[in-house]
Design a protein around this motif. Structure first.
Motif, short mmCIF file in Angstrom:
data_model
loop_
_atom_site.label_atom_id
_atom_site.label_comp_id
_atom_site.label_asym_id
_atom_site.label_seq_id
_atom_site.Cartn_x
_atom_site.Cartn_y
_atom_site.Cartn_z
N PRO A 52 1.04 13.29 -8.52
CA PRO A 52 1.73 12.05 -8.87
C PRO A 52 1.37 10.91 -7.92
O PRO A 52 0.90 11.13 -6.81
N LEU A 53 1.62 9.71 -8.39
CA LEU A 53 1.36 8.52 -7.59
C LEU A 53 2.37 8.45 -6.46
O LEU A 53 3.58 8.48 -6.68
N CYS A 54 1.86 8.37 -5.23
CA CYS A 54 2.78 8.32 -4.08
C CYS A 54 2.08 7.69 -2.88
O CYS A 54 0.85 7.54 -2.85
N LEU A 55 2.89 7.32 -1.89
CA LEU A 55 2.36 6.84 -0.62
C LEU A 55 1.98 8.06 0.21
O LEU A 55 2.81 8.91 0.50
N ARG A 56 0.71 8.17 0.57
CA ARG A 56 0.23 9.37 1.26
C ARG A 56 0.94 9.61 2.58
O ARG A 56 1.31 10.74 2.91
N GLU A 57 1.15 8.54 3.33
CA GLU A 57 1.72 8.69 4.68
C GLU A 57 3.16 9.19 4.67
O GLU A 57 3.59 9.85 5.62
N THR A 58 3.90 8.87 3.63
CA THR A 58 5.33 9.22 3.61
C THR A 58 5.69 10.21 2.51
O THR A 58 6.76 10.82 2.56
N GLY A 59 4.83 10.32 1.49
CA GLY A 59 5.14 11.20 0.36
C GLY A 59 6.07 10.56 -0.66
O GLY A 59 6.45 11.22 -1.64
N ASP A 60 6.45 9.31 -0.47
CA ASP A 60 7.35 8.63 -1.41
C ASP A 60 6.65 8.43 -2.74
O ASP A 60 5.62 7.75 -2.83
N GLU A 61 7.21 9.00 -3.80
CA GLU A 61 6.62 8.88 -5.12
C GLU A 61 6.93 7.50 -5.72
O GLU A 61 8.03 6.97 -5.56
N ILE A 62 5.95 6.93 -6.40
CA ILE A 62 6.10 5.63 -7.05
C ILE A 62 6.19 5.88 -8.55
O ILE A 62 5.19 6.17 -9.21
N GLN A 66 4.26 1.54 -15.99
CA GLN A 66 3.58 0.27 -15.76
C GLN A 66 2.98 0.17 -14.37
O GLN A 66 1.85 -0.28 -14.19
N ILE A 67 3.73 0.60 -13.35
CA ILE A 67 3.20 0.52 -11.98
C ILE A 67 2.07 1.52 -11.80
O ILE A 67 1.12 1.28 -11.06
N GLY A 68 2.14 2.64 -12.52
CA GLY A 68 1.06 3.61 -12.47
C GLY A 68 -0.22 3.04 -13.04
O GLY A 68 -1.32 3.25 -12.48
N GLU A 69 -0.11 2.30 -14.13
CA GLU A 69 -1.28 1.67 -14.73
C GLU A 69 -1.83 0.57 -13.82
O GLU A 69 -3.05 0.40 -13.71
N LEU A 70 -0.93 -0.16 -13.18
CA LEU A 70 -1.36 -1.22 -12.29
C LEU A 70 -2.16 -0.68 -11.11
O LEU A 70 -3.18 -1.25 -10.70
N LEU A 71 -1.71 0.45 -10.56
CA LEU A 71 -2.33 1.00 -9.36
C LEU A 71 -3.41 2.04 -9.66
O LEU A 71 -3.97 2.64 -8.74
#
Length: 212
Positions: A52-62, A66-71
């Motif tokens: 899943p889409l997440c911040l690697r350093e913290t593991g926080d999932e995004i 829509q934000i998935g398509e953007l990133l």
């Protein structure tokens, strides 16, 4: 640019021009906003993992389609926060008790000033290959992600701002968002917007953003 956005927020469009009296009021409000606002900004870079889409350093999932398509295709991102401070908000609240017309104009001026301040700050970062700024609460990007951005940017310390239990920002003239890096840079477009059917700007034949 600020004046143009002020007029948009106040509902002027399709070549409509405010009266001389209103123009004078808007200029007065803009000058007061510039005087009262204490703009601050903070930014922090993170790597992105996908599926899943997440911040690697913290593991926080995004979360959010829509934000998935953007990133999609982005290797990194920026978490960004900007605020105009509490003083301007107090001024607007006081004005609501005295002159509601001026309060509405000042609110529009403050919103336009914040948007332009964020754009200018983002531009000065010198990152050409980036997406547009997306904020929690847009489309299916959960509003509660404000909490995660606020914590990672330590906004009480860096901005003098906070997030309420209902995920809203204090002061109100505060913005938290995410910008993708490492892509050809997706542009804003009305066709992909989740608000395209109810957008007041589209109904007036306008856009809420500038065309490159």
């Amino acid at each position: 640019m600020i004046r143009k956005r002020m007029l948009k927020y106040l509902g002027y469009g399709n070549g409509q021009e405010p009266s001389g009296e209103i123009k004078k009021l808007l200029e007065e409000c803009l000058e007061e906003v510039k005087k009262e606002a204490c703009p601050k900004a903070v930014v922090r870079k993170f790597h992105l993992d996908h599926d899943p889409l997440c911040l690697r350093e913290t593991g926080d999932e995004i979360a959010g389609k829509q934000i998935g398509e953007l990133l999609d295709g982005c290797e990194e991102c920026l978490l960004i926060g900007c605020t105009l401070g509490i003083s301007i908000e107090r001024t607007i609240r006081r004005m609501e008790k005295i002159n509601m017309t001026k309060a509405v104009a000042m609110d529009a001026a403050a919103s336009a000033y914040l948007e332009c301040f964020c754009d200018d700050y983002e531009g000065k970062l010198g990152i050409a290959d980036r997406t547009f700024r997306a904020c929690p609460g847009y489309g299916d990007f959960p509003l509660e992600f404000n909490q995660k951005i606020a914590k990672l940017l330590d906004i009480p310390k860096t901005l003098g701002a906070a997030v309420t239990a209902s995920d809203l920002l204090i002061p109100q003239k505060t913005m938290l968002g995410i910008i993708g890096i490492g892509t050809t840079g997706q542009k804003r477009n009305c066709a992909a917007c989740v608000r395209r059917k109810s957008c007041s700007f589209r109904k007036r034949g306008e856009r809420c953003y500038e065309i490159d």
